[in-house]
Design a protein around this motif. Sequence first.
Motif, mmCIF file in Angstrom:
data_model
loop_
_atom_site.group_PDB
_atom_site.id
_atom_site.type_symbol
_atom_site.label_atom_id
_atom_site.label_comp_id
_atom_site.label_asym_id
_atom_site.label_seq_id
_atom_site.Cartn_x
_atom_site.Cartn_y
_atom_site.Cartn_z
ATOM 1 N N GLU A 84 4.099 -1.227 3.603
ATOM 2 C CA GLU A 84 2.708 -1.419 3.221
ATOM 3 C C GLU A 84 2.322 -0.448 2.116
ATOM 4 O O GLU A 84 2.832 0.667 2.052
ATOM 5 C CB GLU A 84 1.794 -1.245 4.436
ATOM 6 C CG GLU A 84 1.986 -2.326 5.493
ATOM 7 C CD GLU A 84 0.929 -2.248 6.575
ATOM 8 O OE1 GLU A 84 0.369 -1.148 6.765
ATOM 9 O OE2 GLU A 84 0.652 -3.271 7.228
ATOM 10 N N GLU A 86 -1.109 1.085 -0.201
ATOM 11 C CA GLU A 86 -2.562 1.178 -0.355
ATOM 12 C C GLU A 86 -2.906 1.180 -1.838
ATOM 13 O O GLU A 86 -2.272 1.879 -2.630
ATOM 14 C CB GLU A 86 -3.087 2.457 0.298
ATOM 15 C CG GLU A 86 -4.599 2.608 0.184
ATOM 16 C CD GLU A 86 -5.137 3.812 0.938
ATOM 17 O OE1 GLU A 86 -6.123 4.413 0.480
ATOM 18 O OE2 GLU A 86 -4.566 4.152 1.986
ATOM 19 N N SER A 117 -9.635 -14.010 9.319
ATOM 20 C CA SER A 117 -9.644 -12.587 9.663
ATOM 21 C C SER A 117 -10.936 -11.906 9.232
ATOM 22 O O SER A 117 -11.734 -12.449 8.463
ATOM 23 C CB SER A 117 -8.449 -11.894 8.994
ATOM 24 O OG SER A 117 -8.604 -11.924 7.581
ATOM 25 N N GLU A 119 -10.960 -9.313 7.371
ATOM 26 C CA GLU A 119 -10.805 -8.937 5.973
ATOM 27 C C GLU A 119 -11.371 -10.020 5.056
ATOM 28 O O GLU A 119 -12.029 -9.731 4.056
ATOM 29 C CB GLU A 119 -9.314 -8.708 5.637
ATOM 30 C CG GLU A 119 -8.762 -7.374 6.103
ATOM 31 C CD GLU A 119 -8.707 -7.257 7.606
ATOM 32 O OE1 GLU A 119 -8.512 -8.300 8.269
ATOM 33 O OE2 GLU A 119 -8.888 -6.133 8.120
ATOM 34 N N THR A 146 -3.570 -6.688 4.527
ATOM 35 C CA THR A 146 -3.645 -6.501 5.977
ATOM 36 C C THR A 146 -4.863 -5.698 6.391
ATOM 37 O O THR A 146 -5.259 -5.742 7.548
ATOM 38 C CB THR A 146 -2.383 -5.777 6.474
ATOM 39 O OG1 THR A 146 -2.260 -4.507 5.806
ATOM 40 C CG2 THR A 146 -1.136 -6.606 6.198
ATOM 41 N N GLN A 147 -5.465 -4.978 5.438
ATOM 42 C CA GLN A 147 -6.623 -4.148 5.794
ATOM 43 C C GLN A 147 -7.493 -3.887 4.570
ATOM 44 O O GLN A 147 -6.978 -3.621 3.486
ATOM 45 C CB GLN A 147 -6.148 -2.808 6.390
ATOM 46 C CG GLN A 147 -7.286 -1.902 6.839
ATOM 47 C CD GLN A 147 -6.787 -0.568 7.369
ATOM 48 O OE1 GLN A 147 -5.585 -0.298 7.365
ATOM 49 N NE2 GLN A 147 -7.677 0.262 7.828
ATOM 50 N N LYS A 149 -10.085 -1.183 3.452
ATOM 51 C CA LYS A 149 -10.472 0.147 3.915
ATOM 52 C C LYS A 149 -11.861 0.554 3.443
ATOM 53 O O LYS A 149 -12.616 1.186 4.182
ATOM 54 C CB LYS A 149 -9.448 1.190 3.450
ATOM 55 C CG LYS A 149 -8.038 0.902 3.940
ATOM 56 C CD LYS A 149 -7.088 2.047 3.664
ATOM 57 C CE LYS A 149 -7.349 3.204 4.592
ATOM 58 N NZ LYS A 149 -6.342 4.268 4.457
#
Length: 245
Positions: A84, A86, A117, A119, A146-147, A149
């Motif tokens: 992953e 960022e 989702s 997100e 996936t995220q 933030k």
Amino acid sequence: MKKMTTVMGAVLLAGGVLAACSDADTTKTEETPAKQETEQETAKETKQETEQAVDQAAAPEQEVEKETTEPAKEETKDETAVKEVEAKGIYNGMADPHTVEINVDGEDQAFQVNPDSEEMKKFEALEEGSEVTFVYQTKGEQMTITQVKAVAPKAPKQEVEKETTEPAEEETQGETAVEEVEVKGIYNGMADLHTVEINVDGEDQAFQVNPDGEEMKKFEALEEGSEVTFVYQTEGEQMTITQVK
């Protein structure tokens, strides 16, 4: 007669000796192929046992190599799947129900998002041009978020321009308001109660004068065609005389 008997005995004895020799040769001839066959079978069995021992010795090595290489491939595949990253970029909007476009480091890139989702709900509520910090993973050429933030709402464009331009305009106006120029010209007369006409450098120009000020009284007492030295300031296209020297 006795002699004949002796001869016959000698013949029989010789025949017996020959017969014994013949039997001995036959026995030897029969034993030799059997012995050779036994030796060949023994050599063949020894060879087979040797080959089996070599195969048994090589088999563990192959099993060890299989055990050491296959897990490494699986581990590499797992690492690729769960890797992953960022990143931060500018949200450009939705490309389709499961794809968003984000500008990362000056390059527009497409990222996949689960349409059901949380997100995706964040992206749907986000205004285009907003800054977003997110986490994504790569599988082959596909990048999946996936995220999400953090998001920074897009600053209103008008407010930004106002903040950047207004101080400059005020400063320019301030500088223009206090800028004064001293010149010399030929007085042509009054254009109206607050305007005089003066020829400066061969060009007739109109200058504003305070009708109640001392400068206007000087112009009223001045004869047309007279040379005059004065100071004026410019505000936009308007020139106003502040002093007659």
